[in-house]
Every structure is written in C-alpha cells, then in structure tokens.
Design an enzyme around this catalytic site. Structure first.
Site, PDB file in Angstrom:
ATOM      1  N   SER A  12      -8.934   1.482   2.842  1.00 36.12           N
ATOM      2  CA  SER A  12      -8.658   2.253   2.232  1.00 36.12           C
ATOM      3  C   SER A  12      -7.363   1.719   1.564  1.00 36.12           C
ATOM      4  O   SER A  12      -7.277   1.723   0.095  1.00 36.12           O
ATOM      5  CB  SER A  12      -7.695   3.341   2.506  1.00 36.12           C
ATOM      6  OG  SER A  12      -6.594   3.079   4.326  1.00 36.12           O
ATOM      7  N   LYS A  30       1.052  -1.611   0.119  1.00 37.63           N
ATOM      8  CA  LYS A  30      -0.065   0.006  -0.235  1.00 37.63           C
ATOM      9  C   LYS A  30       0.816   1.129   0.143  1.00 37.63           C
ATOM     10  O   LYS A  30       1.644   1.118   0.980  1.00 37.63           O
ATOM     11  CB  LYS A  30      -0.944  -0.055   1.011  1.00 37.63           C
ATOM     12  CG  LYS A  30      -1.812   1.137   1.315  1.00 37.63           C
ATOM     13  CD  LYS A  30      -2.654   0.762   2.478  1.00 37.63           C
ATOM     14  CE  LYS A  30      -3.533   1.820   2.736  1.00 37.63           C
ATOM     15  NZ  LYS A  30      -4.532   1.151   4.111  1.00 37.63           N
ATOM     16  N   SER A  34      -9.767  -1.251   7.202  1.00 39.20           N
ATOM     17  CA  SER A  34      -9.408  -0.382   5.792  1.00 39.20           C
ATOM     18  C   SER A  34      -7.939  -1.115   5.221  1.00 39.20           C
ATOM     19  O   SER A  34      -7.598  -1.864   4.225  1.00 39.20           O
ATOM     20  CB  SER A  34      -7.887   0.645   6.135  1.00 39.20           C
ATOM     21  OG  SER A  34      -8.506   2.466   6.295  1.00 39.20           O
TER      22      SER A  34
END
Lengths: 474, 101, 446
Positions: free
Chosen positions: A145, A70, A169
C-alpha cells in the site's frame, strides 16, 4: 546529474559542506514534482512552502532534506486522509511520533503520498483518489500500500521516504518500483499517530534510494515511545555502522523458490543468482524447501500465511475502523469504499461470537506455528532470502474485482510480517524491455536489523541493479 | 456455516453489526467474494493446532505502564479537539438523537 | 412474600461501577476531572478522543488500586491478566470499542459479609469510562450533545453472584462496599455525581430453590441506595404477579423512574449483543509476581471492621459506638483526633464520653476542630473560678479583640459568643453560661 537525483546520504553531505543550497535542492525536487505528479499521482498533498522549513536545519543530522510521507501518518499542517474520502479535509491536531522525530532531526516533510485507502491493498489502485502509476513504466502499478512513497523515490520526487508495512506494504512496492524498502521489526518504530490497520503487525519504515539511505532514516525513526506500549526499550544502534561488515561467514537460507507459483520464474532465478552472489562474498548458502507441517530445516508453506493474515488483519481492521463514524472527525461510513467495506465485514464475521474460535483464534494458533518455524530456522541461519514478489509489477487494472489480490500478491511476505520479523527489499533484476524490476527480500529474526542491512549493502555493492549506487560510485 | 453457504442475507446481518451501509446488490457481490475468501481461509483447518496457544502479541513485552501523571503536552484545547467536527453547539459535539443503548 | 403457599424470594446480583480518582485517565495522560470541568471537551487527547493513531498506555496506579480493592474484598488476584476490546457503536464511545477485561480480570472471587449472610463477589475488573451524553431539543429538533471529558476515566466494575435476597441485604451490601472504597481512598464513590453507579439484576424464585431463574431484569438509572431498595421492592412485586399468572417475566433492561416510583421498560434489545471481544493488541499483557502482590498487600490500609475492633479495644467503647464511628470517615477522624489530645488525657475524660459527644452532639464533623470539641467536652465538667480572675481574663480578651467589641456594640450578638469562646480557651473548665453572662456584663461597661 540533477540535484533531485542524489541519494539522501550524498545530499546531506553536500548540504552540510555547502556545496549545494537548500533552495537549489528544493528547486530541482519541485521541478520534477511539477513535471510528473499530475500524471503519476504520487502525492495527494504537497507543502508548497517546504523550502522555508529548511531554516536552521544544517546542523541537524538530516540537514533539511525533503522527505515524502505516506498519507497514513498524522501530520500537523498537511492534511491526512489515508487516501480515503472518509477523511477528506481532516487536519490532524497532533503529529505522529515518526514524523515528529524526522522533523526534530532536521528532515522536512515535502508532501503526503498516495496509498491504497486505509492501507488495504498491494497496488495503490484502491486509493479513493486514483491509482499511482509506476514511474518505471506508467502502464504498470507501483505496488502497495506504500505505492506513493516508493514511486516518489523511484521518480526522484523526494530524497527519502517513509512508508508502513502490515504484510508487504513496504517491501512489495519497493520491489515493483525498483527501490530499497525496509520493514523494521514490529515494535522497533512507534505506531503512535499512524492510522492503524492491523495493530499487531503494522510497522512504519523507511523507503530510499540505497541501503545506506534506509539505514540513516531508520536511525532517526526507531526507538521506544511512551505513547506506544508495544515499542521495545532495546537501544537503537547506529544502523550505518555495520554496513561494511559484509556477509563472510553468514549462513543464508533461500526460501519459497520451490513454490508452484514461483518455481522457474524470473523471480526465482534472480534469487538463486543472488544466492550465488552471497556465496562469492563468503557466505554459506542453502536451499530450504517448503513443508506443510513444522519440520526441521523446512519453511512452512507460505499458503498458510495467507489464511492467517487474511483473518487476523481483517479482524483488527474491522475493530480499528469502528471509530470512523463522522462524529468527531471526517465523514460518515457511507463514504467507505468497497475494499474497506469488504474487509470490515469479513473481519466482523471472524470475530463474531459463533465464529471467533473457528476463525480468529485458530488463525492466531497457526500464527504461533509460523513464529516457531522462523525461530527454529534462525537458530541455524543468519538471514533468509526469497523473492519479494512472484513477478514484475502488474498492469494497471489488475487488482480490480479480486478480493484476495493483495493477500496472494504478498504471499511471500506475509509470514515474516505476522511473525513481526524484519526484512528489506533490494532490486535484483531489471527487464530492459519493460524497465520493470524484481526484488530480493532479505529477512532476519526480530531485532536483527543490522544483519539484513549488512547483507543488503553487500549485495547492492556487488551488483549493478541500483542506479544511484552506480551514479555515485564515480 | 460452510464457506459455500455464505449468502447476501448473512452479509447484511454482519454489515448491520458493523454499521456498514450496503445496498442489496452490494451485499450480493460481497457474498460471492466472501465465499472465495473463506475457501482460502478454510485451508487452515488442515493444520493440526491442538496444544498450540494463540499468539496475540509478537513482541513478548509485558507490564508496560505509565505513571499517574497529567500530560499537558498531549492534551487538546477544546478548540483543537473540536476543529474537525461538523456539528458543534456550546463546545459539545452534536448528533441526531439516538435510541437508548 | 407468601402467595398461594409458595414463598417467593428475590434473587439479586449487583453490578457496581466505581470511578477511580486517579490524577490522569486510564489509558492516557489527560486530566481525570470530568465532574468539575469548566467546559465540555477540554480534557481530551488522541487516545481518549478516539482519533486515528491514538494508542492506549495503561495507568499503573489505576491497576494497583483495582488490585487493592480486590484484596479488600478477599478476591484472588490473577498472576496473569490482560485487557480486551468490547465492540459496540454509540456516540459516547469514541473508538467504537471499549477497552475492558473479558475473560482474565485482575480479581476473582471474594465476598462481603452482611447480617443476612455472605454475598460472594464474582469478579473485579478495570475498564475505561465513556463520554457523557445530554439529550436536548434545539430548534425543535431532538439532538444529543456529547462531552468526552469523561471518556477514558478509569472505571472499576464489581460483579456479585446472585446471593442477595432482599432489598435490606442489598442496601447493607452496598453501604459496606461504599465504605471499603472510601477507606481505600480510591474514589469519592459519590452516587449523585456518578462516581459510583449501581445496577441490580433482579429475578424471583421460590425460596429453597437451587436453580437460578432463567430470566433476569437489569435496572438502570439508580442513583441512591434508597432507590436500589425501592427498585428491588417494585420489581419483586411485579415479577411475582407475572409468575402467579404462570408466565415468566421478560428478560430486559428497565429504567428506574423516580417520579413514578417504578421501573419503566426501555427499548427491548434484539437478542444479546455480540461484542466481538478479542485481546487488546495495543497493550502488552500483565504478569504479577507473588512478591509484587504481597508488596501491594502491605499498602492496604486498615478497613472498617479492623478499625472498629481497634478502637473498641483501645478506648473501651461498646459495639454500637464502634459501629457508628467507623461508618463515617470524617466522624472517625474527629473522634481519633479528639481522643488523643493531651488536654483530654489530663482531664481524664473517657473514650466513651467522647464517642457519645461525637455521635450525639456534633453535626458538622469535617468542620469541627478536635481542640474545640475537646474544650467543649472539658468545659462541660464545670469548675468555679473567682470573680476577679474571670474579670481579668475577660478584660484581656476584650482588649485583644476590639473589632468583636465594636461589632457587638453595633448589634452583632454572635460577637459575644466569639468573645466567650476566646475566654474559654484560657479557662476551659468554667461553665460557658457563667462566662457568657460575665462577658455581656463587661461589654455593657465598655
């Protein structure tokens, strides 16, 4: 089967036994990336020479497998942007502890994945670089996210992935993408070198094709870090060692299925079915109803967690983003997008002198109640299970103009996150019409990663929802 | 302040404190969003938290220190430190002159 | 000052910042040496440079030294403490917040005795320093240059109650605090280099009043005790003049202007700043057991007042000598080093004699070796020695120091002094002038 469709565990085995080579493996992965990345928008940065970095990794535990990370983890060599225009072009002079540990264990970072800008969201739609599409059904969102990392796994564009969870997330995008995603206990994995969102709940964690894959990755990223004072010195066990222990004798509690937004939905039914699976496997399963006050054997109404999380997270966000002034790195604050501005302003408000007691301190007190509630429940139960999300992945565009989209979407995950607990999502239902998934969230008390991995593995092996388990069980 | 009375001017005041540039239209739009958010947050007022201590940290850790040693592995060279800065002069980072603190 | 039958008096509280001379910074392992760094921005890391992902880890030594300082001031040491974030935007503040202590400092209370009365300490806490700014004009544009070498250096803040009522008392207090910090060896406390910074908060009341004035003026940019006194005197007069008009001085921050010998108004703040304090989530809180605190207390070195009592007793000094000797650490070291030499004891020289020599006759304390001072003192009690003995020693010395001889021959007068010194080491009780004459005579014959 194409090599990019193998699990992490199988890939490592085949690499080490020389059944496959790094170049064949990376060729397959890269082909898939080349085919779909433009349309799915999973990666925001790619290392085109990743295969060269597999040199001398066969003797290391991760054997040179390609990992998607990420874009809020700082990496040397690949840019880091947190999917925000403020950090366009930022090349970090140092490496996050998690990615350093992965590299030291022989993993190769193939690219940085798209996310909600600054991790502010549950859709990956508020990325400054366009939304990521759900590989299961590209008219739908992947969740967020860590949407990019979850999508990378779902689309077999990586063999393993890393995400971060502040409140949902990891688990929520894993649920919407139909993959396994695990939130370790807060303090189990170092936050050093991760762009901070809410300092008191941010938890880096693995996203993978199977439960074992996540356990393997966790083995290599967990542990005390001298650069993060909030990491625990508890020894890191071998998280793969407990997997086949099963759930016999475990006490399981089912939560949140009576909430007005959840009751009677496919998500609730799927979780009730999961309860039956656990019973068949030898666990005792109870239904735990919600209450509005602290009561024995009841779980606090998840609505309260929304308020607590909204305040605490935005307060910490407003503080953590104060350093982005365009002076030492990046661009000025005029490049912050709307969602970031919203959160910073609200956070500033809740910390302001006249309102800090009413909002921030009060929220932290309710947080204490939530922690107490879980503590009481885990005195009786080994694990708690609940729907990860109230429904299937929503359509592209759903998150626009809704200032509380994320908080409401993550309602069933916020309580365990602000209490710093550990939880894992496993797919528990697939709709053949839409190809979208529902997810089962399995939670345990702090430092009890083994329990949720045991239960998740048992469920995964006893059911048909995981295509990689199905493919490799021949 | 009641959630319902959060106005655009309030948003601008806070935005100034937070160094967030906002147009008047943006402030107006944000104000209505904030009213919704604060309504949700105000539900917390229904809970009795008398005699409850706030939780600031969930790990329960205390007394985590480092020894007073220089750690060269993490120190940047001047070059590394400055490589992402847009304006540099003689190794200093440059900004337009600001008012006194 | 008496004006119209009302006796005005200054009301002063002091805020002092002291940079600790730990090896590394407060929350990271960067080198703590901002003043002597060769280049700007060469001692930084993700933490003190405010990069994304940088997390603070507190320096144990800095915390211990802060507690020691509190103990030396008689403060109560907190058994539970934490760090907090203080938010404001300024280019020298890398993170947009400073890690400091808000409501649970390490030390509270305490006092320093002055001849005008006790000055109470409100609190002593620990925080991190900011980077350094230099204002310049480059190509006709006004810019500010930023150096983060100092960012993250441990800084102790000492705040007093407004118990000071004259510039003399302020100076005395500051000198005593400075001495304590030096004795503890936790900081160089150099005002010129900025490792000790002073900010008086000044207001004026009618003497005998019990109400703290409703306003106060903060004065910055003071880098000596002399200027603290001057700033206080200036402000006192300024405030009295305003009060006499029936008005109240504006609450503001002013800067000391050395050139004008006056304070100058800086831009007025619009209301108090809202720093949005909240507990630092990245640093677990601190809990000190009684045992830990007592163990630290044992590390407390003797402070000036105790040392003064000790040497007065041990060496029969008077109060004046005791006071002067402990004022200056190198002076004290020289005294203690000299007085304990065997040659001094053999020669039966009293402590008071040595004290007088050190106080009145020595200028370079750190550069004077105790043995040389001892010989000087002993030599002043002269003894007559035979010509032949003197000549023999001199001839020996000349033989052993050919370079000094040729230097003297080449015109270097100091070489004669050097040679005299060498002779004196062997004949410490002989009058120096006698030796010098004899050496010069011998050199003529070489």
């Amino acid at each position: 089967m194409k090599l990019n469709e193998l699990t992490l565990t199988k890939t490592i085995k085949m690499l080490k036994s020389k059944q496959i080579s790094h170049s064949e493996l990376y060729s397959a992965v890269t082909q898939k990336i080349d085919k779909v990345n433009n349309s799915l928008n999973v990666y925001v940065a790619l290392d085109n020479e990743a295969v060269l970095k597999t040199k001398n990794t066969l003797d290391l535990p991760l054997a040179g497998v390609p990992i998607a990370v990420k874009d809020n983890f700082l990496t040397v060599g690949l840019p880091t942007t947190a999917s925000s225009k403020v950090l366009s072009g930022f090349h970090s002079p140092y490496e996050s502890t998690v990615t350093k540990k992965i590299r030291d264990s022989g993993g190769v970072i193939i690219g940085k994945t798209n996310m909600d800008a600054w991790a502010h969201g549950s859709s990956t739609e508020s990325s400054d670089f366009g939304p990521t599409k759900n590989p299961r059904n590209p008219e739908h969102l992947p969740g967020g996210s860590s949407g990019g990392s979850a999508a990378a796994i779902a689309a077999n564009m990586a063999i393993g992935a890393i995400g971060s969870e502040t409140a949902g997330s990891i688990r929520q995008p894993a649920s919407w993408c139909g993959v396994v995603g695990m939130k370790p206990t807060y303090g189990r994995v170092s936050r050093a070198g991760v762009i901070a969102m809410a300092s008191s709940t941010d938890s880096p964690g693995p996203i993978g094709k199977t439960v074992i894959d996540c356990a393997v990755l966790l083995n290599h990223i967990a542990g005390k870090d001298c650069y993060d004072a909030t990491t625990s010195s508890l020894a890191v066990s071998d998280y793969t060692a407990y997997l086949s222990k099963g759930v016999k004798g475990m006490k399981v509690g089912i939560c949140y299925v009576d909430h007005p937004k959840v009751k009677g939905t496919p998500a609730a039914l799927a979780v009730l079915d999961a309860g039956k699976v656990f019973e068949r496997l030898g666990a005792t399963v109870d239904l735990i109803s919600a209450s509005d006050t602290l009561m024995a054997n009841r779980i606090l109404n998840p609505n309260y967690a929304i308020g607590v999380y909204t305040v605490v997270q935005r307060a910490e966000v407003s503080s953590n983003l104060a350093r982005y002034d365009g002076i030492r790195i990046g661009r000025g604050r005029d490049f912050l997008a709307t969602e970031a501005k919203r959160r910073i302003i609200l956070g500033t408000f809740t910390l302001s002198q006249s309102f800090v007691e009413k909002y921030y301190v009060r929220a932290q007190k309710v947080r204490s109640l939530i922690i107490q509630n879980f503590h009481n429940l885990f005195g009786t139960y080994d694990i708690l299970i609940a729907p990860t999300s109230a429904g299937y992945a929503q359509r592209l565009g759903s998150s626009a103009d809704n200032p509380l989209f994320g908080e409401i979407e993550d309602m069933l995950l916020e309580a365990s996150s602000i209490a710093g607990l550990t939880g894992i999502n496993v797919p528990c239902m697939r709709d053949p019409k839409t190809n979208l998934f529902l997810g089962l969230d399995i939670m345990a008390d702090q430092w009890q990663e083994e329990k949720i991995l045991q239960a998740a593995y048992a469920y995964e092996q006893a059911t048909e929802w995981n295509e990689w388990v199905a493919n490799e069980s021949e | 302040m009641k959630a319902s009375s959060f106005a655009a001017s309030d948003v601008q005041k806070i935005a100034t404190l937070a160094h967030i540039p906002l147009t008047d239209d943006e402030a107006k739009a944000l104000a209505s969003g904030f009213r919704k958010v604060l309504q949700v947050v105000d539900e917390l007022n229904d809970i009795d938290v008398s005699n409850i201590e706030p939780t600031h940290q969930v790990t329960g850790l205390e007394n985590v220190f480092r020894e007073d040693v220089i750690d060269t592995t993490r120190m940047f060279t001047q070059e590394q430190a400055l490589k992402n800065a847009k304006r540099i002069v003689d190794g200093f980072i440059v900004v337009d002159q600001i008012l006194e603190k | 000052m008496k004006v119209n039958n009302m006796q005005y008096e200054p009301v002063i509280g002091l805020e002092i910042h002291v940079e600790l001379k730990t090896k590394s910074k407060m929350f990271c392992g960067c080198k703590n040496d901002p003043f002597y760094a060769e280049k700007p921005n060469m001692y930084t890391c993700p933490v003190c440079f405010g990069l994304p992902g940088g997390l603070p880890v507190p320096n144990k030594k800095a915390i211990e030294w802060t507690i020691l300082l509190g103990m030396a001031l008689g403060s109560t040491i907190a058994s539970f403490s934490k760090f907090d974030r203080k938010h404001y935007f300024y280019p020298d503040l890398a993170k947009g917040y400073q890690i400091t202590q808000f409501d649970e400092p390490f030390c509270s209370g305490g006092f320093i005795k002055t001849s005008f009365g006790n000055v109470r300490i409100r609190r002593v806490h620990l925080e991190e320093d900011t980077g350094k700014l230099i204002h310049k004009t480059i190509v006709e544009k006004k810019v500010t240059l930023i150096d983060f070498n100092r960012s993250g250096v441990p800084l102790v803040e000492i705040v007093t109650e407004p118990d000071i009522h004259s510039s003399e008392q302020a100076k005395e207090f500051l000198k005593k605090l400075h001495q304590i910090v030096r004795y503890l060896e936790i900081s160089d406390a150099d005002l010129e280099k900025g490792s000790m910074r002073l900010e008086p908060n000044i207001s004026v009341w009618i003497k005998g009043s019990n109400e703290i004035p409703a306003y106060k003026v903060e004065v910055k940019n003071i880098n000596s005790f002399k200027f603290v006194a001057a700033a206080i005197e200036y402000e006192f007069k300024r405030h009295v003049a305003i009060l006499e008009e029936g008005k109240v001085p504006v609450q503001e921050t002013r800067g000391w202007d050395e050139g004008k010998n006056a304070t100058v108004s800086q831009r007025k703040k619009e209301g108090a700043s809202d720093y949005r304090y909240f507990p630092e989530p990245d640093i677990p809180p601190l809990r000190f057991t009684k045992e830990y605190i007592e163990a630290l207390r044992n590390k407390l070195p003797k402070l000036a007042d105790e040392v003064k009592d000790d040497i007065i007793k041990a060496y029969g000094l008077n109060d004046y000598q005791g006071t002067i000797l402990v004022e200056n650490v190198p002076m004290l070291s020289l005294f203690q080093g000299t007085v304990s030499l065997p040659s001094i004891q053999q020669a039966n020289i009293s402590g008071t004699t040595i004290a007088n020599w050190v106080i009145n006759k020595v200028t370079d304390f750190s550069g004077t070796a105790p043995i040389d001072l001892a010989n000087q003192i002993i030599g002043s009690k002269t003894v007559v020695v035979s010509d032949s003995e003197l000549k023999a020693v001199i001839l020996n010395v000349l033989e052993e120091n050919p370079k000094a001889v040729s230097d003297y021959k080449a015109g270097k007068e100091q070489s004669a002094m050097f040679l005299m010194g060498m002779v004196r080491r062997q004949l410490p009780n002989v009058d120096t002038n006698v030796i010098l004459e004899a050496v010069k005579a011998a050199l003529k014959n070489v």
